[in-house]
Design a protein around this motif. Structure first.
Motif, PDB file in Angstrom:
ATOM      1  N   LYS A   1      11.426  16.003   9.049  1.00 54.61           N
ATOM      2  CA  LYS A   1      11.493  16.846   7.871  1.00 54.61           C
ATOM      3  C   LYS A   1      12.810  16.506   6.902  1.00 54.61           C
ATOM      4  CE  LYS A   1       8.505  20.000   9.726  1.00 54.61           C
ATOM      5  NZ  LYS A   1       7.259  19.632   9.521  1.00 54.61           N
ATOM      6  N   LYS A   2      13.369  17.760   6.663  1.00 58.05           N
ATOM      7  CA  LYS A   2      14.372  17.731   5.682  1.00 58.05           C
ATOM      8  C   LYS A   2      15.664  16.807   6.001  1.00 58.05           C
ATOM      9  CE  LYS A   2      13.190  21.890   3.502  1.00 58.05           C
ATOM     10  NZ  LYS A   2      13.643  23.448   3.115  1.00 58.05           N
ATOM     11  N   HIS A   3      15.761  16.492   7.438  1.00 58.39           N
ATOM     12  CA  HIS A   3      16.744  15.586   8.000  1.00 58.39           C
ATOM     13  C   HIS A   3      16.659  14.207   7.539  1.00 58.39           C
ATOM     14  CE1 HIS A   3      18.520  18.849  10.486  1.00 58.39           C
ATOM     15  NE2 HIS A   3      17.276  19.011  10.882  1.00 58.39           N
ATOM     16  N   MET A   4      15.403  13.989   7.018  1.00 61.02           N
ATOM     17  CA  MET A   4      15.090  12.550   6.415  1.00 61.02           C
ATOM     18  C   MET A   4      15.689  12.503   4.914  1.00 61.02           C
ATOM     19  SD  MET A   4      13.997  10.207   8.445  1.00 61.02           S
ATOM     20  CE  MET A   4      13.239   8.984   7.546  1.00 61.02           C
ATOM     21  N   ASP A   5      15.963  13.459   4.530  1.00 63.39           N
ATOM     22  CA  ASP A   5      16.396  13.424   2.836  1.00 63.39           C
ATOM     23  C   ASP A   5      17.527  12.306   2.417  1.00 63.39           C
ATOM     24  OD1 ASP A   5      14.765  15.518   2.514  1.00 63.39           O
ATOM     25  OD2 ASP A   5      16.073  17.081   1.976  1.00 63.39           O
ATOM     26  N   PRO A   6      18.247  12.265   3.267  1.00 69.80           N
ATOM     27  CA  PRO A   6      19.526  10.973   2.850  1.00 69.80           C
ATOM     28  C   PRO A   6      18.655   9.731   2.966  1.00 69.80           C
ATOM     29  CG  PRO A   6      20.155  12.569   4.485  1.00 69.80           C
ATOM     30  CD  PRO A   6      18.788  13.025   4.384  1.00 69.80           C
ATOM     31  N   GLU A   7      17.701   9.539   3.850  1.00 71.39           N
ATOM     32  CA  GLU A   7      17.135   8.533   3.792  1.00 71.39           C
ATOM     33  C   GLU A   7      16.119   7.922   2.874  1.00 71.39           C
ATOM     34  OE1 GLU A   7      18.879   6.875   5.992  1.00 71.39           O
ATOM     35  OE2 GLU A   7      19.707   8.864   7.029  1.00 71.39           O
ATOM     36  N   VAL A   8      15.423   8.960   2.006  1.00 67.54           N
ATOM     37  CA  VAL A   8      14.251   8.860   1.571  1.00 67.54           C
ATOM     38  C   VAL A   8      14.090   7.734   0.369  1.00 67.54           C
ATOM     39  CG1 VAL A   8      14.604  10.633  -0.283  1.00 67.54           C
ATOM     40  CG2 VAL A   8      12.357  10.141   0.438  1.00 67.54           C
ATOM     41  N   ASP A   9      15.378   7.555  -0.236  1.00 70.93           N
ATOM     42  CA  ASP A   9      15.320   6.673  -1.235  1.00 70.93           C
ATOM     43  C   ASP A   9      15.049   5.106  -0.970  1.00 70.93           C
ATOM     44  OD1 ASP A   9      15.936   8.607  -3.208  1.00 70.93           O
ATOM     45  OD2 ASP A   9      18.069   8.074  -2.842  1.00 70.93           O
ATOM     46  N   ASP A  10      15.789   4.589   0.423  1.00 71.80           N
ATOM     47  CA  ASP A  10      15.625   3.350   0.565  1.00 71.80           C
ATOM     48  C   ASP A  10      13.997   3.247   1.327  1.00 71.80           C
ATOM     49  OD1 ASP A  10      17.845   2.575  -0.345  1.00 71.80           O
ATOM     50  OD2 ASP A  10      18.816   2.928   1.807  1.00 71.80           O
ATOM     51  N   VAL A  11      13.711   4.171   2.092  1.00 67.70           N
ATOM     52  CA  VAL A  11      12.391   4.277   2.785  1.00 67.70           C
ATOM     53  C   VAL A  11      11.336   4.052   1.621  1.00 67.70           C
ATOM     54  CG1 VAL A  11      10.869   5.399   4.196  1.00 67.70           C
ATOM     55  CG2 VAL A  11      13.174   5.444   4.494  1.00 67.70           C
ATOM     56  N   ALA A  12      11.354   5.116   0.575  1.00 65.31           N
ATOM     57  CA  ALA A  12      10.405   5.117  -0.324  1.00 65.31           C
ATOM     58  C   ALA A  12      10.171   3.873  -1.114  1.00 65.31           C
ATOM     59  CB  ALA A  12      10.620   6.173  -1.033  1.00 65.31           C
ATOM     60  N   ARG A  13      11.345   3.280  -1.624  1.00 57.95           N
ATOM     61  CA  ARG A  13      11.330   2.034  -2.175  1.00 57.95           C
ATOM     62  C   ARG A  13      10.737   0.873  -1.326  1.00 57.95           C
ATOM     63  NH1 ARG A  13      14.772  -1.924  -1.269  1.00 57.95           N
ATOM     64  NH2 ARG A  13      16.214  -0.579  -0.386  1.00 57.95           N
ATOM     65  N   VAL A  14      10.906   0.762  -0.062  1.00 57.87           N
ATOM     66  CA  VAL A  14      10.368  -0.409   0.831  1.00 57.87           C
ATOM     67  C   VAL A  14       9.016   0.116   1.048  1.00 57.87           C
ATOM     68  CG1 VAL A  14      10.222  -1.327   3.108  1.00 57.87           C
ATOM     69  CG2 VAL A  14      12.575  -0.816   1.902  1.00 57.87           C
ATOM     70  N   LEU A  15       8.736   1.479   1.240  1.00 53.04           N
ATOM     71  CA  LEU A  15       6.916   1.606   1.369  1.00 53.04           C
ATOM     72  C   LEU A  15       6.249   1.070   0.183  1.00 53.04           C
ATOM     73  CD1 LEU A  15       7.126   5.002   3.326  1.00 53.04           C
ATOM     74  CD2 LEU A  15       6.333   2.687   4.275  1.00 53.04           C
ATOM     75  N   LEU A  16       6.675   1.562  -0.980  1.00 56.88           N
ATOM     76  CA  LEU A  16       6.146   1.435  -2.199  1.00 56.88           C
ATOM     77  C   LEU A  16       5.760  -0.097  -2.553  1.00 56.88           C
ATOM     78  CD1 LEU A  16       7.689   4.168  -4.438  1.00 56.88           C
ATOM     79  CD2 LEU A  16       5.066   3.924  -3.883  1.00 56.88           C
ATOM     80  N   GLN A  17       6.943  -0.849  -2.272  1.00 64.08           N
ATOM     81  CA  GLN A  17       7.016  -2.153  -2.451  1.00 64.08           C
ATOM     82  C   GLN A  17       5.663  -2.868  -1.660  1.00 64.08           C
ATOM     83  OE1 GLN A  17       8.906  -4.211  -4.635  1.00 64.08           O
ATOM     84  NE2 GLN A  17       7.500  -5.747  -4.050  1.00 64.08           N
ATOM     85  N   LYS A  18       5.649  -2.403  -0.387  1.00 65.59           N
ATOM     86  CA  LYS A  18       4.776  -3.041   0.524  1.00 65.59           C
ATOM     87  C   LYS A  18       3.191  -2.544   0.020  1.00 65.59           C
ATOM     88  CE  LYS A  18       3.883  -5.037   4.612  1.00 65.59           C
ATOM     89  NZ  LYS A  18       4.622  -6.467   4.531  1.00 65.59           N
ATOM     90  N   MET A  19       3.128  -1.340  -0.597  1.00 57.60           N
ATOM     91  CA  MET A  19       2.058  -1.152  -1.009  1.00 57.60           C
ATOM     92  C   MET A  19       1.406  -2.166  -2.229  1.00 57.60           C
ATOM     93  SD  MET A  19      -0.768   0.646  -1.655  1.00 57.60           S
ATOM     94  CE  MET A  19      -0.536   2.538  -1.151  1.00 57.60           C
ATOM     95  N   GLY A  20       2.418  -2.928  -2.743  1.00 57.86           N
ATOM     96  CA  GLY A  20       1.915  -3.758  -4.045  1.00 57.86           C
ATOM     97  C   GLY A  20       1.514  -5.195  -3.406  1.00 57.86           C
ATOM     98  N   ASP A  21       1.922  -5.256  -2.237  1.00 57.90           N
ATOM     99  CA  ASP A  21       1.632  -6.931  -1.724  1.00 57.90           C
ATOM    100  C   ASP A  21       0.884  -6.920  -0.378  1.00 57.90           C
ATOM    101  OD1 ASP A  21       3.664  -6.102  -0.029  1.00 57.90           O
ATOM    102  OD2 ASP A  21       5.270  -7.504  -0.988  1.00 57.90           O
ATOM    103  N   SER A  22       0.215  -6.140   0.092  1.00 54.57           N
ATOM    104  CA  SER A  22      -0.416  -6.268   1.411  1.00 54.57           C
ATOM    105  C   SER A  22      -2.040  -5.896   1.255  1.00 54.57           C
ATOM    106  CB  SER A  22       0.110  -4.998   2.125  1.00 54.57           C
ATOM    107  OG  SER A  22       1.549  -4.720   1.896  1.00 54.57           O
ATOM    108  N   ASN A  23      -2.542  -6.207   2.514  1.00 58.63           N
ATOM    109  CA  ASN A  23      -3.870  -6.041   2.635  1.00 58.63           C
ATOM    110  C   ASN A  23      -4.225  -4.323   2.515  1.00 58.63           C
ATOM    111  OD1 ASN A  23      -3.815  -4.725   5.346  1.00 58.63           O
ATOM    112  ND2 ASN A  23      -3.455  -6.900   5.946  1.00 58.63           N
ATOM    113  N   GLU A  24      -5.683  -4.071   2.733  1.00 60.33           N
ATOM    114  CA  GLU A  24      -6.142  -2.764   2.617  1.00 60.33           C
ATOM    115  C   GLU A  24      -5.637  -1.851   3.921  1.00 60.33           C
ATOM    116  OE1 GLU A  24     -10.612  -0.450   2.331  1.00 60.33           O
ATOM    117  OE2 GLU A  24     -10.373  -2.865   1.970  1.00 60.33           O
ATOM    118  N   PHE A  25      -5.588  -2.438   4.903  1.00 61.32           N
ATOM    119  CA  PHE A  25      -5.032  -1.549   6.135  1.00 61.32           C
ATOM    120  C   PHE A  25      -3.749  -0.970   5.804  1.00 61.32           C
ATOM    121  CE2 PHE A  25      -8.712  -4.438   7.759  1.00 61.32           C
ATOM    122  CZ  PHE A  25      -9.658  -3.236   8.204  1.00 61.32           C
TER     123      PHE A  25
END
Length: 213
Positions: free
Chosen positions: A76-100
């Protein structure tokens, strides 16, 4: 549990994809059963898992995405300091991946928006997703931004720090005019929520260019 954590980190740093997959599975187990053990090394764990999101083996990539979702759910909130990098990588993956893979990313970001401090999730989504060139990335960011906005509510959002409020209003107006139908829908839902607040018109005039008004 301590030894399991060391083994998991060692597996993630190896070149063997099967050891990486085992390491990711261990991190998920620790998150569910021994989350207190992860606290002391949460940054190292988060960085190691996030790195595997872009692994060329789809099995490892998908496992890493699901593991991040589990970290958001349990830490939960313990992940707050990590969220910027994690969200950036996850969103980037959304753009260049298969449906699964896209479905896995969507689920992890959904958990992020519900589990973390909502304003931190909002900041990360606005920084990495809403202005992205890829329509799927923008759609996904807008969807989860809406969930975070609904959690906080218009009253709190429009009574906060002027800079962040201006940014939110500009972002919502931009999303409401997006070329993708779903993204526009999420933007307009946020807009209709914020419109009911007494300060909204003032922020609109201050923050939004006249052509958008």
């Amino acid at each position: 549990p301590q030894q399991a954590l060391l083994n998991a980190l060692a597996g993630l740093s190896s070149n063997d994809w099967q050891r990486k997959a085992e390491g990711l599975l261990s991190v998920r187990r620790l998150a569910i059963c021994h989350s207190e053990v992860l606290l002391g090394r949460l940054h190292d764990v988060s960085v190691a898992v996030t790195k595997e999101v872009n692994n060329l083996r789809s099995k490892v990539s998908r496992c890493a995405i699901n593991t991040l979702g589990e970290l958001f759910r349990t830490m939960k909130k313990h992940m707050d300091p990590e969220v910027d990098d994690v969200a950036r990588v996850l969103l980037q993956k959304m753009g260049d991946s298969n449906e699964f893979i896209q479905k896995a990313v969507d689920q992890s970001l959904e958990i992020m928006a519900k589990s973390m401090t909502p304003t931190r999730a909002m900041t990360a989504l606005m920084a990495s997703g809403v202005s992205h060139r890829n329509v799927q990335v923008r759609r996904c960011a807008a969807k989860h931004l809406l969930a975070a906005v609904e959690q906080v509510g218009a009253q709190k959002l429009l009574s906060g720090v002027p800079y962040s409020t201006d940014l939110l209003v500009r972002t919502v107006v931009k999303l409401a005019q997006d070329c993708h139908q779903d993204t526009r829908c999420y933007g307009r839902k946020m807009l209709s929520m914020l419109m009911n607040h007494q300060n909204f018109k003032n922020y609109l005039k201050q923050s939004v260019p006249s052509r958008d008004l």
